[in-house]
Design a protein around this motif. Structure first.
Motif, mmCIF file in Angstrom:
data_model
loop_
_atom_site.group_PDB
_atom_site.id
_atom_site.type_symbol
_atom_site.label_atom_id
_atom_site.label_comp_id
_atom_site.label_asym_id
_atom_site.label_seq_id
_atom_site.Cartn_x
_atom_site.Cartn_y
_atom_site.Cartn_z
ATOM 1 N N PHE A 123 0.831 -1.205 0.000
ATOM 2 C CA PHE A 123 0.000 0.000 0.000
ATOM 3 C C PHE A 123 0.867 1.257 0.000
ATOM 4 N N LYS A 124 0.352 2.287 -0.667
ATOM 5 C CA LYS A 124 0.945 3.622 -0.557
ATOM 6 C C LYS A 124 -0.193 4.623 -0.462
ATOM 7 N N ASP A 125 -0.228 5.343 0.647
ATOM 8 C CA ASP A 125 -1.289 6.328 0.895
ATOM 9 C C ASP A 125 -2.677 5.718 0.728
ATOM 10 N N GLY A 126 -2.835 4.462 1.174
ATOM 11 C CA GLY A 126 -4.142 3.814 1.156
ATOM 12 C C GLY A 126 -4.521 3.146 -0.141
ATOM 13 N N GLU A 127 -3.691 3.282 -1.176
ATOM 14 C CA GLU A 127 -3.956 2.613 -2.446
ATOM 15 C C GLU A 127 -3.024 1.420 -2.611
ATOM 16 N N ILE A 128 -3.504 0.404 -3.311
ATOM 17 C CA ILE A 128 -2.693 -0.789 -3.567
ATOM 18 C C ILE A 128 -1.777 -0.514 -4.747
ATOM 19 N N ILE A 129 -0.473 -0.713 -4.544
ATOM 20 C CA ILE A 129 0.483 -0.429 -5.613
ATOM 21 C C ILE A 129 1.136 -1.691 -6.175
ATOM 22 N N SER A 130 0.963 -2.835 -5.492
ATOM 23 C CA SER A 130 1.515 -4.091 -5.996
ATOM 24 C C SER A 130 1.050 -5.226 -5.093
ATOM 25 N N SER A 131 1.317 -6.452 -5.532
ATOM 26 C CA SER A 131 1.002 -7.623 -4.718
ATOM 27 C C SER A 131 1.984 -8.723 -5.061
ATOM 28 N N SER A 132 2.072 -9.721 -4.187
ATOM 29 C CA SER A 132 2.918 -10.874 -4.465
ATOM 30 C C SER A 132 2.298 -12.100 -3.812
ATOM 31 N N SER A 133 2.689 -13.276 -4.284
ATOM 32 C CA SER A 133 2.168 -14.532 -3.757
ATOM 33 C C SER A 133 3.214 -15.609 -3.962
ATOM 34 N N ASP A 134 3.247 -16.581 -3.027
ATOM 35 C CA ASP A 134 4.160 -17.704 -3.202
ATOM 36 C C ASP A 134 3.483 -18.858 -3.945
ATOM 37 N N ASP A 135 2.257 -18.638 -4.431
ATOM 38 C CA ASP A 135 1.561 -19.628 -5.246
ATOM 39 C C ASP A 135 2.085 -19.524 -6.680
#
Length: 208
Positions: free
Chosen positions: A87-99
């Motif tokens: 998150f940056k300033d309440g917005e989602i800027i990226s994601s990751s997963s080990d799947d």
């Protein structure tokens, strides 16, 4: 004989419509809006509609971080997988997963955006250079910058939708902490995905 054909380029469509009106975010009966409540770590309620006011559901957690305009890393575990939302300033800027199914290369392959040969070559280049797989695919012309950004957003959406379906889990939020390594960032509003996530959860409950 012709060689293997590359996937045809086609418009990238987001799964979630943008800018869901905030007034529509209450069908799950969530108790958290912009309360200023602090969130660090704990257990997730095994439902998006927990009755116990002391339980924190995944939608509650998202709204806490969004409403508080938080910057940092949210890590979620359920005994099988570890997923992170940045998150940056309440917005989602990226994601990751080990799947492995949610790795960017595999996601692009499953969506018909790249071929197996393009993925293999990109992975070979990444092993030698350490450059992000997305940037490599743009550099070699496998995808455009615009298409990559759209697909990264779709991948983040799918990662988050999967979290709505977890029966249980734990979370930890590290405020102010983001990955040291370079990221290709997106901009995804929490409000734009909450309704779709709750809808996916409700659809699954009807099937069950």
């Amino acid at each position: 004989l012709e060689g293997p054909t590359e996937p045809r380029a086609r418009p990238c469509k987001r799964r979630v419509p943008r800018h869901v009106p905030p007034a529509e975010l209450d069908p799950a009966g969530r108790r958290v809006q912009e309360t200023g409540e602090q969130v660090e770590q704990g257990r997730l309620a095994g439902s998006v509609r927990a009755d116990d006011s002391d339980e924190l559901t995944f939608p509650d957690l998202l709204q806490l971080l969004s409403g508080g305009r938080k910057t940092g890393t949210l890590t979620l575990r359920n005994g099988q997988h570890v997923k992170q939302i940045f998150f940056k300033d309440g917005e989602i800027i990226s994601s990751s997963s080990d799947d492995p199914a949610e790795y960017l290369g595999q996601f692009l392959l499953s969506q018909g955006r790249i071929s197996e040969d393009q993925l293999k070559k990109a992975l070979d280049i990444q092993a030698r250079t350490g450059v992000l797989i997305g940037k490599i695919l743009v550099m070699v012309g496998a995808v455009s910058d615009e298409d990559l950004n759209c697909m990264l957003t779709r991948k983040a959406e799918e990662t988050i939708f999967g979290l709505f379906l977890w029966d249980d889990g734990t979370f930890a939020f590290e405020e102010g902490v983001l990955p040291a390594q370079q990221m290709i960032t997106i901009s995804l509003r929490v409000q734009d995905i909450l309704l779709e996530g709750v809808k996916a959860y409700d659809d699954l409950q009807r099937i069950r």
